[in-house]
Design an enzyme around this catalytic site. Structure first.
Site, PDB file in Angstrom:
ATOM      1  N   ASN A  54      -3.274   2.405  14.995  1.00  0.00           N
ATOM      2  CA  ASN A  54      -3.714   2.197  16.371  1.00  0.00           C
ATOM      3  C   ASN A  54      -4.183   3.555  16.893  1.00  0.00           C
ATOM      4  OD1 ASN A  54      -1.448   3.611  17.656  1.00  0.00           O
ATOM      5  ND2 ASN A  54      -0.228   1.839  17.055  1.00  0.00           N
ATOM      6  N   ILE A  69       0.816  -1.215   0.000  1.00  0.00           N
ATOM      7  CA  ILE A  69       0.000   0.000   0.000  1.00  0.00           C
ATOM      8  C   ILE A  69       0.853   1.270   0.000  1.00  0.00           C
ATOM      9  CG2 ILE A  69      -0.342   0.250   2.505  1.00  0.00           C
ATOM     10  CD1 ILE A  69      -3.380   0.754   1.751  1.00  0.00           C
ATOM     11  N   ASP A  81       0.463  -0.128   9.590  1.00  0.00           N
ATOM     12  CA  ASP A  81       0.735   1.134  10.276  1.00  0.00           C
ATOM     13  C   ASP A  81       2.235   1.426  10.298  1.00  0.00           C
ATOM     14  OD1 ASP A  81       0.214   3.453  11.784  1.00  0.00           O
ATOM     15  OD2 ASP A  81       0.020   2.356  13.661  1.00  0.00           O
ATOM     16  N   GLY A 137      -5.413  -8.480  10.454  1.00  0.00           N
ATOM     17  CA  GLY A 137      -4.111  -8.973  10.906  1.00  0.00           C
ATOM     18  C   GLY A 137      -4.102  -9.269  12.385  1.00  0.00           C
TER      19      GLY A 137
END
Length: 176
Positions: free
Chosen positions: A23, A10, A33, A123
Site C-alpha cells: 500500500n 512468495i 504485503d 486481491g
C-alpha cells in the site's frame, strides 16, 4: 527472459528480488504485503519508515516502485509497488502495467537477475485475475532489460490457472 507461473508463498522464493503488492504507506498491511513484512522482520519496516521520512513523505504513488533490503527473507531485495485499487475507481490498465514495468526497472537498477511477482491488484484491490494476468504477462514480455527470470508466484490454484492460460496463449480458458 524466462517467465514462469507457480503456486506458492512468495516469502519463500529463493530469487534475487520479490515484488511486494504494497500500500502507499509502505508500512505493511494485509495479504501479500502483510506476509512479506511478517516474514522479513523488523528490518524491512525500519527501511520503509526511513523511505517515508526521507524520499517518500507522501507515500509511494500508484504504479511506482521502490526497492529495500529483504530482512530475514531468502531474497536480497524487496521491490515495493502500489497497485491500482478498482474499488477507488483506479481501473486504467496503464497504471497496473506500470507496476510490473517499474518493478522490473527497479530489479535491473539494483542488479537482480531473478524476480518473483504476485498478482498485483488481484486481491482486495478488486481487479479480475484474468485482467491482471493479461496486463502482467504483456508488461513482462514487452519489457527489455537485464533480468533472466520472472516468476509469478500465486497463492490460489484459480489465479495460477489464469496466469498459466495467459502464458500459454489460451486466455479465458482458466477459471476466474
Amino acid at each position: 527472459m524466462q517467465i514462469q507461473a507457480v503456486r506458492g508463498d512468495i516469502t519463500r522464493e529463493a530469487v534475487d528480488a520479490i515484488v511486494n503488492a504494497a500500500n502507499s504507506s509502505l508500512l505493511g498491511g494485509g495479504g501479500v504485503d502483510g506476509a512479506i513484512h511478517a516474514a522479513a522482520g523488523p528490518e524491512l519496516l525500519a527501511e520503509c519508515r526511513e523511505l517515508r521520512r526521507t524520499r517518500l513523505p507522501d507515500g509511494l504513488p500508484v504504479g511506482e516502485a521502490v526497492t529495500t533490503g529483504a530482512g530475514n527473507l531468502p531474497c536480497r531485495w524487496v521491490i515495493h509497488t502500489v497497485g491500482p485499487n478498482a474499488h477507488r475507481g483506479q481501473t486504467d490498465p496503464a497504471l497496473l502495467r506500470a507496476c510490473f514495468a517499474h518493478s522490473l526497472d527497479e530489479a535491473a537498477r539494483v542488479g537482480a537477475r531473478t524476480v518473483a511477482m504476485p498478482a498485483v491488484s488481484a486481491g482486495v484491490y478488486g481487479w479480475a485475475a484474468q485482467d491482471v494476468a493479461r496486463v502482467a504477462v504483456e508488461a513482462v514480455r514487452s519489457w527489455f532489460g537485464e533480468v533472466d527470470l520472472v516468476r509469478f508466484v500465486l497463492f490460489s490454484p484459480a489465479v495460477l490457472a489464469t496466469f498459466e492460460g495467459e502464458l500459454n496463449g489460451t486466455p479465458g480458458h482458466a477459471p476466474p
